[in-house]
Design a protein around this motif. Structure first.
Motif, mmCIF file in Angstrom:
data_model
loop_
_atom_site.group_PDB
_atom_site.id
_atom_site.type_symbol
_atom_site.label_atom_id
_atom_site.label_comp_id
_atom_site.label_asym_id
_atom_site.label_seq_id
_atom_site.Cartn_x
_atom_site.Cartn_y
_atom_site.Cartn_z
ATOM 1 N N LEU A 247 0.989 -1.208 -0.221
ATOM 2 C CA LEU A 247 -0.004 -0.049 0.124
ATOM 3 C C LEU A 247 0.981 1.170 -0.037
ATOM 4 O O LEU A 247 0.679 1.987 -0.667
ATOM 5 N N ARG A 248 1.996 1.190 0.907
ATOM 6 C CA ARG A 248 2.806 2.314 1.095
ATOM 7 C C ARG A 248 3.525 2.815 -0.140
ATOM 8 O O ARG A 248 3.726 3.938 -0.524
ATOM 9 N N TYR A 249 4.341 1.713 -0.838
ATOM 10 C CA TYR A 249 5.163 1.985 -1.840
ATOM 11 C C TYR A 249 4.726 1.857 -3.293
ATOM 12 O O TYR A 249 5.298 2.026 -4.259
ATOM 13 N N VAL A 250 3.436 1.073 -3.411
ATOM 14 C CA VAL A 250 3.001 0.889 -4.868
ATOM 15 C C VAL A 250 1.683 1.605 -4.999
ATOM 16 O O VAL A 250 1.750 2.414 -5.877
ATOM 17 N N THR A 251 0.650 1.332 -4.177
ATOM 18 C CA THR A 251 -0.635 1.860 -4.427
ATOM 19 C C THR A 251 -0.594 3.412 -4.152
ATOM 20 O O THR A 251 -1.171 4.062 -5.097
ATOM 21 N N ILE A 252 0.014 3.783 -3.139
ATOM 22 C CA ILE A 252 -0.253 5.269 -2.970
ATOM 23 C C ILE A 252 0.565 6.070 -3.704
ATOM 24 O O ILE A 252 -0.086 6.936 -4.162
ATOM 25 N N PRO A 253 1.871 5.751 -4.091
ATOM 26 C CA PRO A 253 2.314 6.614 -5.210
ATOM 27 C C PRO A 253 1.568 6.790 -6.762
ATOM 28 O O PRO A 253 1.664 7.596 -7.375
ATOM 29 N N HIS A 254 1.037 5.637 -6.794
ATOM 30 C CA HIS A 254 0.136 5.383 -8.018
ATOM 31 C C HIS A 254 -1.077 6.389 -7.868
ATOM 32 O O HIS A 254 -1.178 7.044 -9.105
ATOM 33 N N LEU A 255 -1.428 6.572 -6.554
ATOM 34 C CA LEU A 255 -2.725 7.535 -6.857
ATOM 35 C C LEU A 255 -2.435 8.755 -6.446
ATOM 36 O O LEU A 255 -3.374 9.576 -6.289
ATOM 37 N N ALA A 256 -1.101 9.169 -6.213
ATOM 38 C CA ALA A 256 -0.732 10.370 -5.686
ATOM 39 C C ALA A 256 -1.233 11.630 -6.416
ATOM 40 O O ALA A 256 -1.763 12.616 -5.956
ATOM 41 N N PRO A 257 -1.199 11.527 -7.798
ATOM 42 C CA PRO A 257 -1.789 12.768 -8.613
ATOM 43 C C PRO A 257 -3.299 12.830 -8.514
ATOM 44 O O PRO A 257 -3.679 13.913 -8.001
ATOM 45 N N LEU A 258 -4.058 11.794 -8.054
ATOM 46 C CA LEU A 258 -5.360 11.710 -7.750
ATOM 47 C C LEU A 258 -5.409 12.597 -6.137
ATOM 48 O O LEU A 258 -6.522 13.228 -6.118
ATOM 49 N N LEU A 259 -4.449 11.894 -5.414
ATOM 50 C CA LEU A 259 -4.913 12.883 -3.988
ATOM 51 C C LEU A 259 -4.493 14.212 -4.041
ATOM 52 O O LEU A 259 -5.024 14.832 -3.423
#
Lengths: 341, 385
Positions: A247-259
């Motif tokens: 979650l921390r190193y794959v998913t959240i960076p992927h979602l960063a622009p959306l966040l």
């Protein structure tokens, strides 16, 4: 596309924005330095009452508004400089409060009270909205496929409901001895009045705002999860990453622009918090910056609208949102420039 | 796709996930459904401390208004049928009824048809059928659940809420039509132009998007109130007072909504391949002709979605309409403030609840029908913009 063609396409839209957004902004800026008031004149009025032998006459000086030839009150507009801003900011009272070191004294001044609430409200709800939205997106992504449609349907309800009515619907659960107040009283074994003091109202407002905006974050993040790269996730699993690390190193960076996008929209919308104040009728305890301007603009008991003070408070509100948004706008700018070339 | 056993979530995690989703659904729906229930009860029941009293409504039932088991069954069946119709029938009908290339017309027709069908089913057919069945059913037909529609009657008929409804309809329809017409052109132009001017328009629009609406209204109010005097040198005696005019509010709401509309439509037009209109241009069309004959037939999904958000903005607005319209032609949302400001008796409050539910009902139908479009609109703006 040539300039002329572009002008034909965007012309009407740009014209509307110039006329109804840019021009009023200039107007507000000018108004905030002006004061429009009825012109008054002082006249000597002799009033006589019948008395014995002679009349008794009294001459008084009276101040009254000047009437124009059409019988309407003549108004005059004068430049007052920073006077309206001083009326809103009340620097003398701020100095007195600071000298006394008294926070509660400072919070009796409307503008500072509104600023305090608007800022704490915006920054408290931001992480909550992102957190709840992300948690929901992850959870719904794991549930059975057939349930996702109904869950999204129900989640959209708080998002789409009229904000004033959303706030009201929560208020009605707590008002007086409403069911939730009664339940809380039974649980805590004490008398509770949710609308008698500021902090409980603020709690309800926080809840309302998160309830209203989290679906927005949820839907966007959920869509973002669907486009996640499963190869990266699988290689993370092969490398022995735990669920949390994935979650921390794959998913959240992927979602960063959306966040970032959600934060941008949320900052804009939350900074203009207003409907909560109307819905919870909280103006006696809690007010927001946009409500302050609204209040100046509504006619008071004698039917006057304090336009200059409203303009001053509007300009101050605008300066605030520009300061808040500069970091995010700069980022959008860079991204945009990057993708455009 | 089945993950290896070692990677499948543990039971605890799955329970947590399911519990979390269930809790959220409860939280999301509860306040809305609860005011729906409250609006049908007598004031004593509606604000009772015991939730069971609110649901069952003993006072309301004692007052002679109630629903029997048969009513409830029939009602539930009708609602389920309507839901199925909205989810399946309406999109299909929209596709079937629309003349080629005019999908929006089909959607409007299907939407109106559905609203009409729902109204007839709920207001006319259901009470008739239930009444007839109750009369013959004996004990099954006796009321078990207190419910009364009297608050709706007093809100809509006695307090003339339908006037506010008509004003809301006028303002909303105007805003959606104008803002889509203007916004579609601008969105297309901005999507197809890579010039610095287009970029600057978008950035400035983004800044305009952030402005609190009260800032703008502070600029409109003095001008609108005095517009007859200000405009008289140009228009003579025909100069209107803009304050209190629905069409002035429409213009204001359209403009406030423009930044959002053009950003959203631009991202939709960017997803339409540019080769399409380039091919038309090679065949000798001008930009406007290419837009008219090549882009317009394929743009409707994006336009419908953007239209939904314009609708929401105009329908939900409180600040602009309450300050720029006077009491005679007030829209629904500001009008409701009149109810809870004079909450002297609990009857007034339940009437406010009924008015609130009346405002929410169309939105509820909207989510039912347009769920997919709303979701795609939310994500399109974010993922691409």
């Amino acid at each position: 596309m040539k300039f002329r063609t572009l002008a034909i396409f965007v012309g009407p839209s740009v014209f509307l924005m110039l006329l109804f957004i840019a021009a009023p902004l200039v107007g507000v800026l000018v108004q905030s330095f002006q004061l429009t008031q009825p012109r008054f004149e002082t006249v000597e009025v002799e009033t006589c009452t019948p008395g014995f032998l002679t009349q008794t006459c009294v001459t008084e000086e009276e101040t009254r508004p000047v009437l124009g030839p059409d019988g309407r009150i003549v108004t005059e507009t004068v430049w007052v400089g920073w006077q309206s801003y001083r009326n809103v900011l009340e620097p003398e009272r701020v100095q007195a409060a600071l000298a006394a070191g008294s926070w509660s004294q400072l919070m009796t001044i409307d503008f500072w009270k509104a600023l305090r609430f608007t800022l704490t409200f915006t920054f408290l709800t931001l992480p909550l909205v992102l957190g709840v939205g992300l948690a929901l997106a992850l959870a719904v992504d794991r549930t059975v496929k057939s349930l996702r449609g109904p869950v999204i349907f129900i989640s959209l309800l708080p998002f789409i409901i009229t904000p004033v009515i959303g706030a009201l619907s929560i208020r009605w659960l707590f008002i007086g001895d409403g069911i939730l107040t009664a339940a809380l009283e039974g649980w805590l074994d004490r008398d509770i009045a949710m609308f008698a003091q500021g902090w409980t109202i603020e709690l309800l407002m926080l809840f309302y705002r998160v309830w209203h905006v989290a679906p927005f974050a949820f839907v966007i993040l959920y869509a973002g999860l669907q486009t996640a790269n499963s190869d990266t996730l699988e290689s993370a699993i092969v490398d022995g990453a735990s669920r949390w690390q994935r979650l921390r190193y794959v998913t959240i960076p992927h979602l960063a622009p959306l966040l970032v996008f959600i934060s941008l929209i949320h900052l804009m919308d939350c900074y203009r918090a207003f409907e909560e104040i109307i819905g919870f009728s909280s103006q006696a305890h809690v007010i927001s910056l946009q409500w302050l301007t609204y209040d100046f603009l509504t006619p008071d008991d004698s039917g006057n609208r304090s336009i200059s003070r409203a303009s001053a408070s509007a300009m101050l509100t605008m300066v605030g949102i520009v300061i808040l948004l500069i970091p995010l706008l700069r980022r959008t700018w860079r991204d945009h420039r990057g993708t455009r070339g | 796709m089945s993950a290896p056993a070692a990677l499948r979530p543990s039971f605890g995690l799955r329970a947590l996930t399911a519990g979390g989703v269930a809790l959220w659904c409860l939280l999301a729906a509860f306040p809305i459904f609860w005011i729906g229930i409250m609006s049908f009860k007598s004031p004593v029941d509606a604000f009772a401390a015991d939730p069971l009293d609110v649901v069952l409504g003993p006072e309301t039932r004692a007052g002679g208004a109630g629903l029997s088991a048969i009513d409830l069954l029939l009602g539930a069946a009708t609602l389920y049928g309507l839901y199925r119709l909205a989810a399946r029938g309406v999109p299909a009908a929209a596709a079937r009824w629309s003349p080629p290339g005019r999908l929006w017309l089909g959607w409007i027709l299907a939407g109106l048809g559905f609203a009409l069908a729902a109204l007839i089913a709920l207001v006319a057919l259901l009470p008739l059928a239930a009444g007839a069945l109750n009369a013959v059913a004996g004990p099954l037909g006796a009321p078990i659940l207190g419910a009364t529609a009297e608050h709706y009657v007093s809100v809509w008929v006695d307090n003339q809420f339908w006037r506010n409804f008509a004003n809301s309809l006028l303002v909303t329809a105007g805003v959606v039509t104008v803002s889509l017409t203007v916004g579609t052109l601008a969105g297309y132009g901005l999507a197809r132009s890579g010039s610095a001017l287009a970029f600057w328009i978008l950035i400035i629009a983004l800044i305009f998007r952030a402005l609190p609406h009260s800032v703008l209204v502070a600029g409109y109010l003095p001008v609108f109130i005095n517009s007859a005097e200000l405009l008289s040198p140009i228009l003579g005696d025909a100069a209107p007072t803009l304050y209190g005019q629905p069409w002035a509010v429409i213009a204001v709401l359209v403009s406030i909504n423009q930044p959002f509309t053009i950003w959203m439509l631009r991202s939709f037009f960017q997803s339409i391949p540019a080769e399409l209109d380039e091919a038309a241009r090679v065949d000798g069309c001008t930009h406007l002709q290419a837009f008219r004959w090549v882009i317009m037939p394929v743009m409707w999904p994006g336009v419908i979605t953007t239209g939904l958000f314009s609708f929401l903005l105009a329908y939900n607005d409180f600040l602009v309409t309450s300050l720029l319209l006077d009491a005679q032609n007030q829209t629904m949302v500001p009008a409701i403030a009149g109810y809870f400001n004079r909450e002297t008796t609990t009857t007034d409050q339940v009437e406010a609840v009924a008015a609130a539910v009346s405002i929410t009902a169309p939105l509820f139908l909207l989510v039912m029908i347009f769920q997919r479009q709303i979701v795609s609109g939310l994500t399109a703006g974010a993922v691409k913009g």
